[in-house]
Design an enzyme around this catalytic site. Structure first.
Site, short mmCIF file in Angstrom:
data_model
loop_
_atom_site.label_atom_id
_atom_site.label_comp_id
_atom_site.label_asym_id
_atom_site.label_seq_id
_atom_site.Cartn_x
_atom_site.Cartn_y
_atom_site.Cartn_z
N ASP A 213 30.49 -29.00 -8.22
CA ASP A 213 31.81 -28.38 -8.12
C ASP A 213 31.76 -26.87 -7.99
OD1 ASP A 213 32.90 -30.92 -8.46
OD2 ASP A 213 32.93 -30.71 -10.65
N LYS B 218 30.93 -25.76 -2.78
CA LYS B 218 30.02 -25.88 -1.62
C LYS B 218 30.77 -26.17 -0.33
CE LYS B 218 27.93 -29.14 -4.01
NZ LYS B 218 28.38 -28.99 -5.40
N GLY C 30 32.97 -34.36 -4.16
CA GLY C 30 34.33 -34.08 -3.72
C GLY C 30 34.36 -32.66 -3.21
N HIS C 31 34.37 -32.49 -1.90
CA HIS C 31 34.26 -31.15 -1.32
C HIS C 31 35.59 -30.73 -0.71
CE1 HIS C 31 29.60 -31.56 -1.07
NE2 HIS C 31 30.09 -31.66 -2.29
N GLN D 128 26.60 -32.43 -5.41
CA GLN D 128 26.24 -32.29 -6.82
C GLN D 128 25.57 -30.92 -7.06
OE1 GLN D 128 25.32 -35.66 -5.29
NE2 GLN D 128 27.46 -35.89 -5.79
#
Ligand code: IMO
Ligand code: MG
Length: 432
Positions: free
Chosen positions: A13, A16, A40-41, A223
């Site tokens: 988180d 990225k 989750g990007h 991650q």
């Protein structure tokens, strides 16, 4: 010809997705190499706001191939849904390529992840419940199913009954759950095959060709280093290698392909799920961070409130070392705006001793107390800045403090979730 890796340097988180969307303008390939839809990007640009779980974050640029490498585990339902979603929003999904050797996250993996977590009770890892661990387990066990098998479903139909039989033994005998109906799995496979077939390719060839052509590639980490199966805070980790080595095996690259390895650090720290977190803060102090800025600190995948802490220089140095970072990308700097001072952890106290080396052992780490230095804050706002000359002196001082602490120069600084809210402190990709 180089590949530039953008790797999470903390517990995930770090922002990225936003950084990769920014850098992808100068790349012809963006490639994911590990993890799955536990990621989750969040990407915000002129096309809107996107939360990508599997699709690489270069998909908003028209001429960029978006590769999902062999090291990724793919839930076909999620990938299909994401592809349909971006198509509905006017983006070109034909740029998405998935390696034929990427393993499939099957519905029973998701079920087993959730059953295992429930069984772990108080010692639960706090997984995202997306079946990631069980899918990698089957890969290592040599009983996994690869995406390429969807190209010949007849063979797969012959292989599945034995696999399902084994899963049903575990589901019924260990967890007392209902067995899987193999017809339901067959139906899923028949639905996935035609939808995904156009995207299934030998992904390593696309990467190799781009390198040969002298084009830039962005390697998209998912991650973070401290969630790495080997280098993270085991057992509170994910089941893959987000660190730099994962990019080599997860895409079939050699080390000479690299033009740079950048670590993405939040200006403070967060963590989702269980496990040691030495600089963690609680209560209202944490809520201030959680609710600040246009995007709060809630998981993009599960919506869980993230745990919050001050910047951890001990962990940060460790993650720079195991990845060989040649630059640091600092994100969410604007969240620290308006503070009189900012705390930074420069060492730990362990059993009365000052230590500067990160103890990777989760039990030892749990006992570590942070030793802080207070760095002066700044009253001005940095939110949205893109001009390095406009960065207030206090913020500049903070950036330089982190550079010295980690002995890694800063490259980009993010001052907001939108693509353009980015300061190029030192360029990552040299001008052509
Ligand atoms: P991005 O790419 C934050 C965490 C989970 C849990 C542990 C294991 O958005 O940075 P898993 O489902 O992977 O078996 O869960 O890892 N985790 C993440 N935390 N961001 C992520 O990805 C994460 N992916 C996994 O919360 O603690
Ligand atoms: Mg996340």
């Amino acid at each position: 010809m180089p590949a530039y890796a953008v790797i999470g340097a903390q517990w995930g988180d770090e922002g990225k997705g936003k950084i990769i969307d920014f850098l992808a303008e100068r790349a012809t390939v963006v490639a994911r190499y590990s993890g799955g839809n536990n990621a989750g990007h969040t990407v915000m640009n002129e096309h809107g706001t996107f939360k990508f779980h599997l699709i690489p974050s270069g998909v908003c640029w028209p001429n960029t191939a978006n590769v999902i490498g062999n090291g990724v585990v793919v839930d076909p339902n999620v990938l299909i849904e994401e592809i349909e979603d971006i198509e509905a929003r006017g983006l070109d999904a034909s740029t998405i390529v998935v390696s034929d050797r990427a393993h499939i996250v099957m519905p029973y993996h998701v079920q087993l992840d959730q059953l295992q977590e429930a069984r772990r009770g108080d010692s639960a890892i706090g997984t995202t419940g997306r079946g990631i661990g069980p899918a990698y387990l089957d890969k290592v066990d040599r009983s996994g199913i690869r995406i390429g098998e969807l190209l010949d479903t007849e063979d797969l139909t012959l292989r599945l009954p034995e696999i399902i039989e084994r899963k049903n033994e575990i589901l019924t005998k260990i967890y007392g759950a209902d067995p899987i109906d193999i017809e339901v799995i067959f139906a899923q496979v028949r639905e996935w095959a035609p939808k995904l077939s156009p995207h299934i390719r030998a992904a390593e060839d696309i990467v190799a060709q781009a390198l040969e052509n002298g084009e830039n590639i962005i390697l998209e980490g998912a991650q973070g280093a401290l969630l790495d199966m080997d280098h993270g805070t085991y057992p509170y980790v994910t089941s893959s290698n987000p660190t730099v080595g994962g990019a080599l095996t997860g895409l079939g690259l050699g080390p000479r392909a690299f033009g740079g390895v950048a670590g993405v650090y939040k200006a403070y720290c967060t963590r989702v799920g269980s496990g040691p977190f030495p600089t963690e803060i609680f209560g209202e102090d944490a809520d201030v961070f959680r609710n600040a800025g246009p995007v709060g600190e809630f998981g993009a995948t599960t919506g869980r409130p993230r745990r919050i802490g001050w910047f951890d220089g001990v962990a940060g140095r460790y993650s720079a070392r195991v990845n060989g970072f040649d630059s640091m990308i600092i994100t969410r700097l604007d969240i620290l705006d308006g503070r009189e001072s900012v705390k930074v952890c420069v060492a730990y106290e362990l059993d009365g001793q000052r230590i500067e080396k990160f103890p990777i052992d989760a039990v030892l780490l749990e006992r570590c107390k942070p030793i802080y230095e207070e760095v002066p804050g700044w009253t001005e706002t940095t939110a949205g800045l893109s001009d390095p000359n406009l960065l207030p002196a206090g913020a500049r001082n903070y950036v330089e403090f982190l550079e010295k602490l980690l002995n890694v120069p800063a490259s980009l600084i993010s001052t907001g979730p939108e693509r353009h809210q980015t300061i190029v402190w030192r360029p990552i990709i040299p001008e052509a």
